[in-house]
Design an enzyme around this catalytic site. Structure first.
Site, PDB file in Angstrom:
ATOM      1  N   HIS B 101       0.820  -1.286   0.026  1.00 51.50           N
ATOM      2  CA  HIS B 101       0.121   0.121  -0.007  1.00 51.50           C
ATOM      3  C   HIS B 101       0.911   1.192   0.076  1.00 51.50           C
ATOM      4  CE1 HIS B 101       0.617   1.087   4.190  1.00 51.50           C
ATOM      5  NE2 HIS B 101       0.551  -0.129   4.481  1.00 51.50           N
ATOM      6  N   ASP B 103      -0.375   4.304   0.897  1.00 55.07           N
ATOM      7  CA  ASP B 103      -0.934   5.456   1.847  1.00 55.07           C
ATOM      8  C   ASP B 103      -0.330   5.205   3.092  1.00 55.07           C
ATOM      9  OD1 ASP B 103      -2.466   2.647   1.693  1.00 55.07           O
ATOM     10  OD2 ASP B 103      -3.610   3.648   3.588  1.00 55.07           O
ATOM     11  N   ASP B 134       6.486   1.792   6.585  1.00 52.34           N
ATOM     12  CA  ASP B 134       5.204   1.282   6.758  1.00 52.34           C
ATOM     13  C   ASP B 134       4.279   2.052   5.339  1.00 52.34           C
ATOM     14  OD1 ASP B 134       2.478   0.354   6.775  1.00 52.34           O
ATOM     15  OD2 ASP B 134       2.170   1.409   9.023  1.00 52.34           O
ATOM     16  N   GLU B 168      -5.099   0.933   2.830  1.00 54.37           N
ATOM     17  CA  GLU B 168      -4.847   0.047   3.613  1.00 54.37           C
ATOM     18  C   GLU B 168      -5.032   0.544   4.937  1.00 54.37           C
ATOM     19  OE1 GLU B 168      -2.940  -2.699   6.280  1.00 54.37           O
ATOM     20  OE2 GLU B 168      -2.456  -0.560   5.921  1.00 54.37           O
ATOM     21  N   GLU B 169      -4.597   1.816   5.283  1.00 55.08           N
ATOM     22  CA  GLU B 169      -4.461   2.239   6.681  1.00 55.08           C
ATOM     23  C   GLU B 169      -6.159   2.725   7.020  1.00 55.08           C
ATOM     24  OE1 GLU B 169      -2.105   1.856   8.535  1.00 55.08           O
ATOM     25  OE2 GLU B 169      -0.374   2.307   7.307  1.00 55.08           O
ATOM     26  N   GLU B 192       4.834  -5.953   4.449  1.00 54.92           N
ATOM     27  CA  GLU B 192       4.504  -4.992   5.366  1.00 54.92           C
ATOM     28  C   GLU B 192       5.788  -5.216   6.503  1.00 54.92           C
ATOM     29  OE1 GLU B 192       2.164  -2.947   6.281  1.00 54.92           O
ATOM     30  OE2 GLU B 192       0.181  -3.548   5.283  1.00 54.92           O
TER      31      GLU B 192
END
Lengths: 425, 425
Positions: B101, B103, B134, B168-169, B192
């Site tokens: 991801h 974001d 992340d 994702e977040e 991740e």
């Protein structure tokens, strides 16, 4: 004086209905901070109709912010006018300020109200709505008192200065500006909600903000972070302890029946920015009560020092001390000597009208009386028909009978204080 | 295979510098929710240059919100595109999804960062910035792995589907949309931040909001009100107790070294609206961790029931129960069987590259692997170069060496999983 009392009483009775309707009009206007223009023009109009000389002006933020006692969450007052109406006396009697604020605090969680907070519903002689008790009902008592005096044909010796101000709920900039414009007098009455008690002393208060630090982390590994929300609970408890200590000190018998004479209230909390992150900061906002005999500055120092002790409660605070910020509003504590002539007149008139002795206590909250006493050299008494248990509450209400009783007491007090001019003398 | 490993290693070494610069470019873009377009066009460009077939599209909120597993704080995704790049295989090998991801969570309190969170400063082999760990560093490992496979001239049998997703977040809407568009495979790797550990199981999680009631009053007579802020401290403590109970239950040895396997994190608090009023409401927002073997629905019921017990802790809650709301994001828990062939290949390649056995643990947080496994029937392994202790933290960083080690492990794993097409066979 008996026949004068009867005349005032009869005038008030005759004019009751239309004034209850007028109070409803006032309550229907949600005059929260920044939204006071509509109500002030309504008040100005009313005072003109009564026959006062009316002065309406917008507060001058540029000037005000230079004053050491100016506090507000804003510096721009466009659309937030003050109104003062003066009933000129013949000049050889003591003058009086009658002061009331038109701003109200927000209605809060609307679902906790049984009816629309801005309708002024009347049930069993009580009018409900935000601002009924704090303090549009008290304000109505002032308009009634002055109109009754005119209505029964009296001419007073001293001036009556009716101040309809903004910003009381945010630090008193309205009253401060009125004082700076020269609207002062020999004494003042403010009909804030005292439940018909007489308050010769008023608690002051000051707003503060506390910044609490944490350390962010992913919520799924929250043990790697430090939650500012968790830490804030320690700060809240620590402040409660200070409140206990400060209140144990108060020995003034006027506070005998008040559970917490000078409360510390945390009114707002906000912190963190993501449900899945450990909160790295929390902000608390509150007000600390200041006893009538305390200096604001010494109270500030006491809170500052107290918060430094947090390090002994939790090591986190040693490396991450909370930050204390003094901001926004403050209300000066105020007092009038208990044997002041206006205290005596007001007590006597209370007894005449209500048939019993008044209760004399210290005010559990600040009012613009602090500014009037300390900046305007106008010693002030708080006496009004509302009940402070209802102020800032959902389902705030005022008992209409009390508004008219207060109006009667205030009218008679003003008449005796200012003196009647009799052309024949 | 030895010479293949050498080739991949050499390719990565030769292309290190320009890819570190590329990572810096990625970090410089503050790709928080709603602001992902710029980074996605950069990624799409990169994938095109590598030689993938690239598909870029904006998520369709109208379609997504009909899906039972859709969760997001928004339904409108204009300017928030997904990017998928496909490296077509010859067709007779297993396919793989490589998912990352773009974001990032907000930077939080900027003053807690030693340098600008969106600059990508490099100190001692670590790149600092929001999103480095992340998971932009992990994403770079994916681009590197695929580019290295092309770079050493290999043609694979199975398809490699590189998903560069948004959201994702906030609940996985990006990955969900990619799955719904048909981008699935026989297995998946998501880099991740596992600190190079291999996570076959992933904690799920779900966001919630708790509304706590108080009763407003003037702060000067706060004893007439009930502070929702004070009551919120009881709710916080009650939730901590539930967290303890839930974590005591967890016996899976994969969680042996994790202090709190399924944390409950309260990430936001907000309440009250005036420093001088008693707060009549407080809102808590948080996430509750869901163990790999739990159903989201049973966890929801457990929290709901638990909050009902508040009445036995404080009578206030009997008449004023807190209101629990499930909102926004949820991450499905996910797992892949521990003896899955991809687990074996990944473990072996890890050992080949790093010269030691990998640590296999359960993920302490949710990932889009839950959606890939449960909705996309694509069993997923989490393995990446970042460290979760840095995710969502100030001074987040990634060790650049680990990015290249992860890229090497992933490249070799993909090659063995998908199989090499050799024209001569």
């Amino acid at each position: 004086m008996d026949s004068l009392r009867d005349k005032i009483y009869s005038w008030l009775k005759k004019n009751r209905e239309n004034h209850v309707a007028f109070l409803q009009e006032l309550v229907k206007i949600p005059s929260v901070q920044g939204n006071e223009a509509e109500i002030q023009y309504l008040v100005a109009n009313k005072l003109k109709k009564i026959g006062l000389e009316v002065d309406t002006w917008e507060l001058d933020g540029e000037q005000l912010k230079k004053h050491p006692y100016f506090f507000s969450s804003r510096e721009e007052f466009k659309g937030s006018p003050n109104v003062v109406g003066v009933l000129k006396g013949t000049g050889d009697g003591p003058s009086i300020v009658l002061n009331g604020h038109v701003d109200v605090v927000p209605a809060g969680d609307i679902t906790q109200w049984d009816s629309d907070p801005y309708q002024g519903h009347i049930i069993d002689g009580k009018m409900y709505g935000r601002g009924t008790t704090d303090m549009k009902g008290g304000n109505l008592a002032l308009y009634l008192a002055v109109e009754a005096i005119k209505g029964v044909g009296l001419q007073l010796k001293g001036d009556v200065i009716l101040q309809s101000v903004v910003e009381e709920e945010s630090g008193g900039a309205g009253t401060l500006d009125a004082i700076l414009k020269g609207y002062k007098a020999d004494a003042a009455i403010i009909p804030e909600p005292t439940n018909m008690k007489i308050f010769p002393k008023q608690q002051g208060s000051k707003w503060f903000r506390i910044h609490i630090k944490g350390r962010a982390a992913h919520g799924g590994t929250r043990y790697y972070g430090v939650s500012a929300i968790e830490k804030s609970t320690l700060v809240l408890r620590h402040i409660e302890t200070l409140e206990k200590i400060r209140n144990k000190r108060i020995r003034d018998p006027l506070y005998n029946n008040i559970p917490i004479p000078v409360p510390i209230n945390i009114g707002r909390i906000e912190g963190g920015d993501w449900p899945s992150s450990v909160a790295d900061q929390v902000k608390l906002e509150g007000r600390i009560g200041i006893a009538p005999d305390e200096q604001i500055e010494e109270v500030q120092i006491e809170l500052e020092e107290w918060l430094k002790d947090l390090g002994s409660i939790d090591l986190w605070f040693r490396d991450n001390p909370v930050k204390l910020e003094w901001y926004g509003a403050r209300w000066l504590p105020g007092s009038i000597v208990e044997d002041h002539p206006l205290m005596k007149i007001l007590s006597n008139k209370y007894e005449d009208v209500l048939g019993k002795s008044p209760i004399i206590e210290a005010s559990p909250w600040g009012t613009d009386g602090g500014l009037l006493s300390q900046v305007g050299q106008t010693p002030s008494i708080i006496f009004g028909p509302g009940v402070s248990t209802m102020a800032h509450f959902p389902n705030e209400y005022i008992e209409l009978n009390k508004v008219f009783e207060a109006a009667e007491v205030i009218a008679l007090t003003v008449i005796e204080w200012c003196g009647i001019y009799e052309a024949d003398n």
